[in-house]
Design an enzyme around this catalytic site. Structure first.
Site, PDB file in Angstrom:
ATOM      1  N   HIS A  85     -25.581   7.767  21.076  1.00  0.00           N
ATOM      2  CA  HIS A  85     -26.712   7.851  20.149  1.00  0.00           C
ATOM      3  C   HIS A  85     -26.537   6.870  19.006  1.00  0.00           C
ATOM      4  O   HIS A  85     -27.134   7.023  17.952  1.00  0.00           O
ATOM      5  CB  HIS A  85     -26.853   9.282  19.631  1.00  0.00           C
ATOM      6  CG  HIS A  85     -27.195  10.225  20.735  1.00  0.00           C
ATOM      7  ND1 HIS A  85     -28.490  10.510  21.101  1.00  0.00           N
ATOM      8  CD2 HIS A  85     -26.404  10.897  21.611  1.00  0.00           C
ATOM      9  CE1 HIS A  85     -28.484  11.340  22.135  1.00  0.00           C
ATOM     10  NE2 HIS A  85     -27.226  11.586  22.465  1.00  0.00           N
ATOM     11  N   GLU A  99       0.836  -1.204   0.000  1.00  0.00           N
ATOM     12  CA  GLU A  99       0.000   0.000   0.000  1.00  0.00           C
ATOM     13  C   GLU A  99       0.866   1.248   0.000  1.00  0.00           C
ATOM     14  O   GLU A  99       0.632   2.209  -0.750  1.00  0.00           O
ATOM     15  CB  GLU A  99      -0.904   0.029   1.243  1.00  0.00           C
ATOM     16  CG  GLU A  99      -1.990  -1.023   1.277  1.00  0.00           C
ATOM     17  CD  GLU A  99      -1.547  -2.306   1.961  1.00  0.00           C
ATOM     18  OE1 GLU A  99      -0.320  -2.587   1.991  1.00  0.00           O
ATOM     19  OE2 GLU A  99      -2.425  -3.054   2.431  1.00  0.00           O
ATOM     20  N   GLY A 104       6.428  -2.397  14.677  1.00  0.00           N
ATOM     21  CA  GLY A 104       5.668  -1.405  13.907  1.00  0.00           C
ATOM     22  C   GLY A 104       4.610  -0.700  14.727  1.00  0.00           C
ATOM     23  O   GLY A 104       4.498   0.532  14.715  1.00  0.00           O
TER      24      GLY A 104
END
Ligand code: F6P
Length: 561
Positions: free
Chosen positions: A377, A205, A260
């Site tokens: 909520h 990525e 990491g």
């Protein structure tokens, strides 16, 4: 402790837990008048209350006894001393050395890197380090994923109020092209600095996103040599970073002995240092170091990371189906749940012990959550009245400025009210009484009551960090790091490797190759894929991509071109 002894000890604790499942939380407070006091711990300025957990004082002592037998003190000392505590990768996990004060255990290479980061951050913030065309760099694109992303993003959002004078940070982690498209639309390449963060420098990525960002710089006319003004790298693989074009002066190292997801304190924190300044970054290290000291020195019974780990361990024994909810009542800490998902689930999502034997107990619970009061909520309905009870960690911070509408008080009141409501619930009698008082008949009240009854007895932890500052943030993150390690030691697993991430990564390579070939019309492209379900998906997606080939149609001349 041998695996057999561990098995026996955990079996005994499992038996204890099975007798504790139906104990009412309030009865614990009644039976243990000292409970609030002895279940409230202070650590590096943080205040932790575990009194609302379904854990008696005697059970806590039994867990502490088990922690000693499991070697928690010795393992902690080994971790802090930089010994090899990650046996499958033969490495230390010495992130605590990154935040040790200069002259008190800070390794020379750490001091040197911090000095370089400090000079670089000061130069960018001060406008001496500029883009190729001489423009001040106002925006930083932080390219990285997982541990090379989540910590800096959590911290930079948490400390946004401390970021005066620094560039704006933007995070690019997902390989989905939409992520970069959205981001690039907001940025000017001549005013942007990209920091490529990857421990391995092999993460797909990050490599693809780096390519996209470099192409964007080049398309804007930034020259190859000029790229060094716009591109920095952070890695434990400097040769690979150099080979991909990162200049030595903007390449910042860290080391194999930093995991990491424990790397925020290293040069992975460079974007944060740019945003909050070197002094702010140093304060965060100081806060984390204060928690390290607490972890190292506080007796186990008063040790906050140990307490959090014992609670999590106990809750897994009490109810293996329960998840772990984190609810920061502090908007700047809204990323804490995502950060903790990686820290806790990547570290402790394991099924074998350190010697490779299958476990007989559950490890990492699913961690999730959202900032209060938004969460109230959303999913809190299920926490109050759903069929499963999920322990909640409420993380509170004190306001850092007066609010004319006094929303700060509403926020804090809501946090402790939620913890109270989860514990006390509301009985049928109380509900019916209230409905009758509001004018309902007895029959109506009886009918309506069931929907309004709250069983209660749902456990929670409350953590107050004081004001959210670089220092308290550092202490908070270090608290969770140590909790995660202790929990792993209680389970007998290694929290510092992550082999489970590899398999999917490896499988994506051939699938991508097949998908590309299928898209280009190769009917047999999926043939080499072993399983029928995956093969069918490659064929389906390949056909769909071919039929709707945006790249081809974008390249083809359109009417009027
Ligand atoms: O998610 C797996 C992982 O290896 C994490 O542990 C790590 O933080 C992330 O990928 C990124 O890796 P790298 O920093 O090497 O690009």
């Amino acid at each position: 402790m041998t695996p057999i002894e561990r098995h026996q000890r955990i079996g005994m604790l499992q038996a204890q837990a099975s007798t504790a499942r139906n104990v009412r939380l309030l009865s614990l407070f009644e039976r243990e008048p000292q409970r609030v006091h002895s279940f409230t711990l202070e650590a590096a300025g943080l205040c932790l209350d575990i009194s609302r957990q379904r854990l008696s004082m005697a059970q806590r002592l039994a867990l502490l006894d088990y922690a000693v037998a499991a070697g928690v003190p010795a393992r902690r000392d080994a971790l802090l001393a930089g010994a090899v505590v990650n046996p499958t990768e033969h490495r230390p996990a010495w992130h605590t050395a990154l935040r040790a004060p200069a002259g008190a255990g800070q390794p020379a290479e750490v001091a040197e890197c911090l000095q370089r980061m400090t000079r670089f951050a000061a130069a960018v913030r001060g406008g001496e380090w500029r883009g190729e065309r001489g423009e001040v760099l106002s925006d930083v694109i932080c390219v990285g994923i997982g541990g090379s992303h989540l910590g800096p993003q959590l911290a930079s959002e948490a400390l946004a109020a401390h970021a005066a004078g620094g560039p704006r940070l933007h995070f690019l982690s997902n390989v989905d092209p939409a992520a970069w498209q959205t981001l690039q639309a907001q940025l000017d390449p001549h005013r942007s600095l990209a920091i490529i963060a990857s421990k391995s420098w092999r993460t797909l990525e990050t490599a693809r996103n780096m390519d996209a960002v470099v192409a964007w710089f080049e398309a804007a006319g930034i020259s190859r040599p000029g790229l060094s003004r716009h591109l920095a790298g952070v890695t434990a693989a400097p040769a690979l970073a150099t080979a991909s074009g990162i200049a030595a002066e903007s390449l910042f190292p860290f080391w194999d002995w930093v995991g990491g997801r424990y790397s925020l304190w290293s040069a992975i924190g460079l974007p944060l240092m740019l945003a909050v300044g070197p002094a702010g970054f140093q304060s965060m290290l100081t806060g984390a170091h204060a928690m390290d000291r607490h972890f190292a020195q506080a007796p186990l019974g008063e040790n906050a990371p140990v307490a959090l780990a014992l609670v999590a361990f106990w809750n897994r024994l009490l109810d293996p189906a329960a998840t772990e909810v984190v609810a920061p009542y502090c908007e700047p800490l809204r990323r804490l749940p995502s950060y903790l998902q990686q820290l806790q689930m990547e570290s402790n999502g394991k099924s074998v012990d350190e010697t490779g034997h299958a476990l007989d107990w559950h490890t990492a619970a699913v961690t999730w959550g959202a900032a209060g009061t938004d969460a109230q909520h959303s999913f809190f309905q299920a926490l109050h009245q759903g069929t499963a009870a999920h322990p909640v960690e409420f993380v509170l911070a004190l306001p850092d400025r007066p609010d004319p509408q006094r929303r700060d008080e509403a926020l804090l009141a809501n946090a402790i009210a939620q913890a109270q409501a989860l514990m006390l619930g509301r009985s049928r009698e109380a509900v019916e009484h209230a409905l009758r008082a509001a004018g309902m008949s007895e029959a109506q009240a009886a009918q309506a009551a069931s929907h309004r009854v709250h069983a209660g007895d749902r456990p929670s932890t409350t953590l107050l960090i004081g004001r959210l500052t670089p220092q308290t943030l550092g202490a908070l993150i270090a608290l969770y790091e140590h909790k995660t390690a202790v929990l792993a030691w209680l389970w007998g697993i290694n929290p510092f490797d992550q082999w489970g991430v590899e398999l999917g990564k490896q499988m994506a390579g051939p699938i991508e190759t097949a998908l590309r070939a299928a898209r280009e019309g190769d009917a047999g492209a999926a043939g080499a894929i072993a399983d029928p379900a995956t093969r069918a998906w490659v064929e389906r997606l390949g056909a769909a991509l071919q039929a709707d080939d945006l790249i081809r149609s974008a390249a083809a001349p359109r009417p009027g071109d």
